[in-house]
Design a protein around this motif. Structure first.
Motif, PDB file in Angstrom:
ATOM      1  N   ASN A  15      -8.373   3.852   6.101  1.00 19.42           N
ATOM      2  CA  ASN A  15      -8.805   3.908   4.710  1.00 19.42           C
ATOM      3  C   ASN A  15     -10.308   3.774   4.516  1.00 19.42           C
ATOM      4  O   ASN A  15     -10.855   4.248   3.513  1.00 19.42           O
ATOM      5  CB  ASN A  15      -8.091   2.816   3.899  1.00 19.42           C
ATOM      6  CG  ASN A  15      -8.351   1.423   4.439  1.00 19.42           C
ATOM      7  OD1 ASN A  15      -8.047   1.125   5.596  1.00 19.42           O
ATOM      8  ND2 ASN A  15      -8.902   0.548   3.625  1.00 19.42           N
ATOM      9  N   GLN A  16     -11.015   3.156   5.475  1.00 18.63           N
ATOM     10  CA  GLN A  16     -12.442   2.946   5.255  1.00 18.63           C
ATOM     11  C   GLN A  16     -13.245   4.246   5.314  1.00 18.63           C
ATOM     12  O   GLN A  16     -14.360   4.315   4.792  1.00 18.63           O
ATOM     13  CB  GLN A  16     -12.992   1.910   6.236  1.00 18.63           C
ATOM     14  CG  GLN A  16     -12.374   0.539   6.023  1.00 18.63           C
ATOM     15  CD  GLN A  16     -13.293  -0.609   6.344  1.00 18.63           C
ATOM     16  OE1 GLN A  16     -14.471  -0.446   6.636  1.00 18.63           O
ATOM     17  NE2 GLN A  16     -12.745  -1.810   6.299  1.00 18.63           N
ATOM     18  N   GLN A  26     -11.340  -3.153  -1.077  1.00 18.02           N
ATOM     19  CA  GLN A  26     -10.084  -3.884  -1.201  1.00 18.02           C
ATOM     20  C   GLN A  26     -10.022  -5.041  -0.211  1.00 18.02           C
ATOM     21  O   GLN A  26     -10.619  -4.990   0.861  1.00 18.02           O
ATOM     22  CB  GLN A  26      -8.903  -2.955  -0.932  1.00 18.02           C
ATOM     23  CG  GLN A  26      -8.696  -1.892  -1.988  1.00 18.02           C
ATOM     24  CD  GLN A  26      -7.522  -0.997  -1.648  1.00 18.02           C
ATOM     25  OE1 GLN A  26      -7.143  -0.875  -0.491  1.00 18.02           O
ATOM     26  NE2 GLN A  26      -6.952  -0.363  -2.644  1.00 18.02           N
ATOM     27  N   THR A  65     -13.589   5.455   1.340  1.00 16.25           N
ATOM     28  CA  THR A  65     -14.197   4.753   0.213  1.00 16.25           C
ATOM     29  C   THR A  65     -15.428   5.515  -0.281  1.00 16.25           C
ATOM     30  O   THR A  65     -16.174   6.107   0.508  1.00 16.25           O
ATOM     31  CB  THR A  65     -14.613   3.324   0.590  1.00 16.25           C
ATOM     32  OG1 THR A  65     -15.728   3.364   1.481  1.00 16.25           O
ATOM     33  CG2 THR A  65     -13.456   2.561   1.241  1.00 16.25           C
ATOM     34  N   ARG A  72       0.821  -1.212   0.000  1.00 13.63           N
ATOM     35  CA  ARG A  72       0.000   0.000   0.000  1.00 13.63           C
ATOM     36  C   ARG A  72       0.854   1.261   0.000  1.00 13.63           C
ATOM     37  O   ARG A  72       0.855   2.012  -0.975  1.00 13.63           O
ATOM     38  CB  ARG A  72      -0.973   0.020   1.183  1.00 13.63           C
ATOM     39  CG  ARG A  72      -1.791   1.315   1.247  1.00 13.63           C
ATOM     40  CD  ARG A  72      -2.899   1.251   2.279  1.00 13.63           C
ATOM     41  NE  ARG A  72      -3.879   0.234   1.903  1.00 13.63           N
ATOM     42  CZ  ARG A  72      -4.815  -0.216   2.718  1.00 13.63           C
ATOM     43  NH1 ARG A  72      -4.896   0.218   3.950  1.00 13.63           N
ATOM     44  NH2 ARG A  72      -5.688  -1.123   2.304  1.00 13.63           N
ATOM     45  N   SER A  74      -6.507   2.957  -1.971  1.00 13.78           N
ATOM     46  CA  SER A  74      -7.048   3.218  -0.641  1.00 13.78           C
ATOM     47  C   SER A  74      -7.370   4.687  -0.435  1.00 13.78           C
ATOM     48  O   SER A  74      -8.246   5.037   0.355  1.00 13.78           O
ATOM     49  CB  SER A  74      -6.066   2.757   0.438  1.00 13.78           C
ATOM     50  OG  SER A  74      -4.987   3.678   0.563  1.00 13.78           O
ATOM     51  N   GLN A  91      -2.503  -2.829  -3.411  1.00 14.84           N
ATOM     52  CA  GLN A  91      -3.619  -2.043  -2.894  1.00 14.84           C
ATOM     53  C   GLN A  91      -3.389  -0.569  -3.231  1.00 14.84           C
ATOM     54  O   GLN A  91      -2.908   0.203  -2.421  1.00 14.84           O
ATOM     55  CB  GLN A  91      -3.764  -2.251  -1.389  1.00 14.84           C
ATOM     56  CG  GLN A  91      -4.012  -3.705  -1.021  1.00 14.84           C
ATOM     57  CD  GLN A  91      -4.214  -3.911   0.464  1.00 14.84           C
ATOM     58  OE1 GLN A  91      -4.477  -2.996   1.213  1.00 14.84           O
ATOM     59  NE2 GLN A  91      -4.104  -5.143   0.897  1.00 14.84           N
TER      60      GLN A  91
END
Length: 344
Positions: A121-122, A289, A125, A15, A299, A296
């Motif tokens: 990272n969430q 992901q 999204t 990443r 992100s 990745q």
């Protein structure tokens, strides 16, 4: 700007380094890892130099940015040292292993005048961003309850050691198990989606299946279930597992007065809006992901880190907010130990 990497495990390779390499305005200065061969491998792949010591890296005045990708137990020590050396720091999650360490990290950022962000990272999204907008607008009414889960087959095959003796399974290096490795993503995500803070938690953690190479149980949990209650009244569950063999689950459902938001529960549609009259809106915004992704690269964490510094603006990854999610993690630890709900 130049960036250097502290820790050269899988998260750096798959990443951090790769995402930085895609930017034209950032140059990779180099890598440091206590296992020199790991640094050498990434230099061959991404360029830059091998730093022989952490101090050598931090004393490099051309380096403005650092990614801290060491084991959990060293996040605070390394991040604070980097901040004091005048570096902007992007630290992997979980932020640190004690609340005191988290607070010391934030204090070091304030004192140095440099930025400290955590790689959640969430929050970034497209489907999660859209869900937050819908909830904030009130068009679905009040959030009543939720369930969210992050479950996969475990970190041992993905981690740099590729072994059941991975640092993830050891209390001294990881401090936490699946609850904080995976659960911190979902605890933080629900805070982000609801725009609310957690009032209390109830948690149970178990070691159900994972073992070291010699067959003895690992030292941290491989499964957990948390019940979170929020200040505005919503409550729901977080489920984490390192024993989800066969496929990965990384999904969230938000139940509102006027319908349901389904996030990443469908392989094609990342957000499904179910209205109370049964109508469905299916939005193919992106794909979540997984650890099986060979690279990745989407992100958004690296872009958000760099852009917020260049634009001199606040970030949704700023540690000052993420620390509130860590408070919930530490409360979950205490709840499991005491066997009761814990107020925050």
């Amino acid at each position: 700007m130049k960036v250097a990497f502290i820790g050269c495990g899988s998260i750096t390779k798959q990443r951090h380094a790769y995402e930085y390499s895609l930017r034209k305005d950032v140059e990779i200065a180099g890598f440091f890892d206590f296992v020199k061969e790991r640094s050498e491998e990434l230099v061959k792949k991404f360029g830059g130099k091998v730093y022989s010591t952490l101090d050598e890296l931090l004393d490099d005045k051309e380096v403005e940015l650092v990614s801290v990708c060491v084991a959990n137990a060293y996040h605070a020590e390394v991040s604070i040292k980097a901040l004091k050396k005048g570096k902007h720091v992007l630290c992997e999650k979980p932020m640190a292993i004690t609340l005191e360490d988290c607070q010391a990290m934030v204090a070091a950022a304030h004192e140095s005048g440099k930025r400290l962000m955590i790689g959640h990272n969430q929050r970034l999204t497209p489907a999660h961003k859209r869900a937050r907008e819908i909830i904030s607008s009130g068009e679905m009414g009040k959030v009543l309850t939720f369930n969210t889960m992050f479950c996969h087959g475990g970190p041992e095959s993905w981690s740099v050691e590729n072994s059941k003796n991975t640092w993830f399974f050891k209390k001294s290096s990881a401090a936490f198990g699946s609850m904080a490795d995976l659960g911190i993503h979902k605890i933080d995500l629900i805070r982000y989606l609801l725009g609310d803070d957690i009032l209390s938690v109830y948690s149970q953690m178990r070691v159900l299946d994972k073992t070291f190479e010699d067959g003895s149980p690992i030292e941290v949990d491989d499964n957990s279930v948390e019940l979170l209650t929020f200040k505005k009244g919503a409550f729901g569950t977080v489920t984490t597992s390192w024993t989800c063999y066969g496929t990965e689950f990384n999904t969230t459902n938000i139940f509102c007065q006027k319908g349901i938001l389904k996030l990443y529960s469908d392989p094609e549609y990342s957000l499904i809006i179910v209205h109370s009259d049964g109508r469905e809106e299916k939005l193919a915004l992106d794909r979540m992901q997984t650890n099986s992704d060979s690279q990745q690269a989407s992100s958004g964490v690296i872009d958000e880190f760099v852009d917020s510094i260049l634009e001199n603006r606040p970030s949704i990854l700023d540690a000052e907010d993420i620390i509130k999610s860590m408070q919930a993690v530490f409360a979950c630890q205490l709840s499991d130990k005491k066997g009761t709900a814990v107020n925050i």
